[in-house]
Scaffold this motif. Structure first.
Motif, PDB file in Angstrom:
ATOM      1  N   UNK A 119       0.762  -1.241   0.000  1.00  0.00           N
ATOM      2  CA  UNK A 119       0.000   0.000   0.000  1.00  0.00           C
ATOM      3  C   UNK A 119       0.788   1.284   0.000  1.00  0.00           C
ATOM      4  N   UNK A 120       2.104   1.221   0.006  1.00  0.00           N
ATOM      5  CA  UNK A 120       2.909   2.442   0.021  1.00  0.00           C
ATOM      6  C   UNK A 120       3.060   3.010  -1.388  1.00  0.00           C
ATOM      7  N   UNK A 121       3.248   4.306  -1.460  1.00  0.00           N
ATOM      8  CA  UNK A 121       3.707   4.937  -2.692  1.00  0.00           C
ATOM      9  C   UNK A 121       5.223   4.782  -2.718  1.00  0.00           C
ATOM     10  N   UNK A 122       5.741   4.128  -3.733  1.00  0.00           N
ATOM     11  CA  UNK A 122       7.161   3.769  -3.739  1.00  0.00           C
ATOM     12  C   UNK A 122       7.880   4.435  -4.906  1.00  0.00           C
ATOM     13  N   UNK A 123       8.898   5.212  -4.569  1.00  0.00           N
ATOM     14  CA  UNK A 123       9.788   5.821  -5.552  1.00  0.00           C
ATOM     15  C   UNK A 123      11.079   5.010  -5.586  1.00  0.00           C
ATOM     16  N   UNK A 124      11.595   4.776  -6.775  1.00  0.00           N
ATOM     17  CA  UNK A 124      12.853   4.056  -6.929  1.00  0.00           C
ATOM     18  C   UNK A 124      13.814   4.905  -7.750  1.00  0.00           C
ATOM     19  N   UNK A 125      15.096   4.734  -7.476  1.00  0.00           N
ATOM     20  CA  UNK A 125      16.102   5.433  -8.258  1.00  0.00           C
ATOM     21  C   UNK A 125      17.040   4.435  -8.914  1.00  0.00           C
ATOM     22  N   UNK A 126      17.599   4.864 -10.018  1.00  0.00           N
ATOM     23  CA  UNK A 126      18.620   4.097 -10.714  1.00  0.00           C
ATOM     24  C   UNK A 126      19.351   5.024 -11.669  1.00  0.00           C
ATOM     25  N   UNK A 127      20.527   4.608 -12.094  1.00  0.00           N
ATOM     26  CA  UNK A 127      21.306   5.434 -13.004  1.00  0.00           C
ATOM     27  C   UNK A 127      21.077   5.085 -14.461  1.00  0.00           C
ATOM     28  N   UNK A 128      20.485   3.898 -14.708  1.00  0.00           N
ATOM     29  CA  UNK A 128      20.321   3.426 -16.076  1.00  0.00           C
ATOM     30  C   UNK A 128      18.933   3.689 -16.632  1.00  0.00           C
ATOM     31  N   UNK A 129      18.841   4.413 -17.736  1.00  0.00           N
ATOM     32  CA  UNK A 129      17.547   4.731 -18.351  1.00  0.00           C
ATOM     33  C   UNK A 129      16.848   3.479 -18.860  1.00  0.00           C
ATOM     34  N   UNK A 130      17.591   2.553 -19.448  1.00  0.00           N
ATOM     35  CA  UNK A 130      16.966   1.361 -20.026  1.00  0.00           C
ATOM     36  C   UNK A 130      16.235   0.551 -18.966  1.00  0.00           C
ATOM     37  N   UNK A 131      16.860   0.373 -17.821  1.00  0.00           N
ATOM     38  CA  UNK A 131      16.238  -0.416 -16.758  1.00  0.00           C
ATOM     39  C   UNK A 131      14.999   0.290 -16.209  1.00  0.00           C
ATOM     40  N   UNK A 132      15.086   1.604 -16.047  1.00  0.00           N
ATOM     41  CA  UNK A 132      13.931   2.363 -15.575  1.00  0.00           C
ATOM     42  C   UNK A 132      12.795   2.306 -16.585  1.00  0.00           C
ATOM     43  N   UNK A 133      13.122   2.406 -17.869  1.00  0.00           N
ATOM     44  CA  UNK A 133      12.090   2.319 -18.902  1.00  0.00           C
ATOM     45  C   UNK A 133      11.423   0.952 -18.893  1.00  0.00           C
ATOM     46  N   UNK A 134      12.214  -0.101 -18.705  1.00  0.00           N
ATOM     47  CA  UNK A 134      11.648  -1.446 -18.658  1.00  0.00           C
ATOM     48  C   UNK A 134      10.711  -1.606 -17.464  1.00  0.00           C
ATOM     49  N   UNK A 135      11.111  -1.048 -16.322  1.00  0.00           N
ATOM     50  CA  UNK A 135      10.271  -1.158 -15.130  1.00  0.00           C
ATOM     51  C   UNK A 135       8.997  -0.334 -15.253  1.00  0.00           C
ATOM     52  N   UNK A 136       9.026   0.724 -16.037  1.00  0.00           N
ATOM     53  CA  UNK A 136       7.808   1.499 -16.270  1.00  0.00           C
ATOM     54  C   UNK A 136       6.754   0.642 -16.945  1.00  0.00           C
ATOM     55  N   UNK A 137       7.191  -0.361 -17.723  1.00  0.00           N
ATOM     56  CA  UNK A 137       6.262  -1.282 -18.381  1.00  0.00           C
ATOM     57  C   UNK A 137       5.846  -2.425 -17.456  1.00  0.00           C
ATOM     58  N   UNK A 138       6.833  -3.012 -16.752  1.00  0.00           N
ATOM     59  CA  UNK A 138       6.527  -4.187 -15.930  1.00  0.00           C
ATOM     60  C   UNK A 138       5.960  -3.828 -14.573  1.00  0.00           C
TER      61      UNK A 138
END
Length: 239
Positions: free
Chosen positions: A27-46
């Motif tokens: 139930x939390x609002x969760x923010x994540x950080x990373x340095x790689x755009x590709x991995x963040x873009x993939x997680x935006x889908x999954x």
């Protein structure tokens, strides 16, 4: 209880990602950080429920801007890690070891300083260490010093920042992308060998460690402690 906000630094893979998913499922609002755009873009889908940010945890300006943008954080989880550090001390590459500290230790300090003004008074900070800080495995003096430095912050910070809670989680052998440098056959063989030695008879999953991280982040009665979740590795010879 109102909805909580978590920030998981290094939350795009491994234990960090497993923790982010677990906190979001609760139930939390969760923010994540990373340095790689590709991995963040993939997680935006999954994982569209996770709020991704491209940021360098070692950059104070970037982390301060991120904390300001989020506005308030209840649970800060520091899962930033690198892949360097092990090696026999006689020929340990000290330049490599300095890079390892830059990849893990300094981002911890930088992020804590940046997020602290935005951390809830009843919030928490959870650090990720490793068994090398507590075991006597040959070839790990450098990385043991790195993880020991992370653990050494826990008790003084818990006293200094109270009532904000500060803890660390110390995993043992975990099946995460940290091992991606090994050929798959070699990794499977090594994991099987270790599973025969470990008292729990298996190599941990990132999800198993994440459950302990989530507990330390959210339980209001835990502070100033390092929680070992190593499958009993400290009880048996691994070197």
């Amino acid at each position: 209880m109102s909805q909580r906000t978590a920030l998981v630094v290094g939350g795009t893979s491994g234990i960090g990602l497993a923790t982010a998913r677990l906190l979001q499922a609760r139930g939390a609002t969760v923010h994540i950080t990373g340095r790689g755009k590709e991995r963040l873009d993939a997680l935006a889908d999954t994982d569209p429920g996770l709020v991704g940010h491209r940021a360098d945890a070692g950059n104070p300006e970037e982390m301060s801007a991120l904390a300001e943008a989020i506005g308030g954080v209840d649970w800060l989880v520091l899962a930033a890690a690198g892949s360097e550090g092990p090696g026999p001390v006689a020929d340990l590459d000290l330049t490599m070891l300095r890079r390892a500290f830059e990849a893990k230790f300094w981002p911890h300090i930088t992020t804590i300083q940046a997020v602290l003004p935005h951390l809830a008074p009843d919030g928490s900070i959870t650090l990720l260490s490793a068994i090398t800080a507590r075991a006597g495995m040959p070839g790990t003096a450098g990385i043991a010093a790195l993880n020991g430095a992370v653990e050494a912050m826990v008790r003084p910070l818990a006293a200094e920042l109270a009532p904000i809670r500060v803890n660390a989680v110390s995993p043992g052998l975990v099946d995460t992308p940290w091992w991606s440098g090994l050929p798959e056959d070699a990794k499977r063989a090594y994991f099987a060998q270790m599973a025969d030695v470990l008292p729990v008879r298996h190599v941990a999953s990132a999800q198993e460690i994440a459950e302990v991280v989530a507990l330390t982040a959210t339980n209001p009665n835990l502070t100033g402690a390092v929680f070992e979740t190593d499958g009993g590795a400290r009880l048996v010879p691994l070197g």
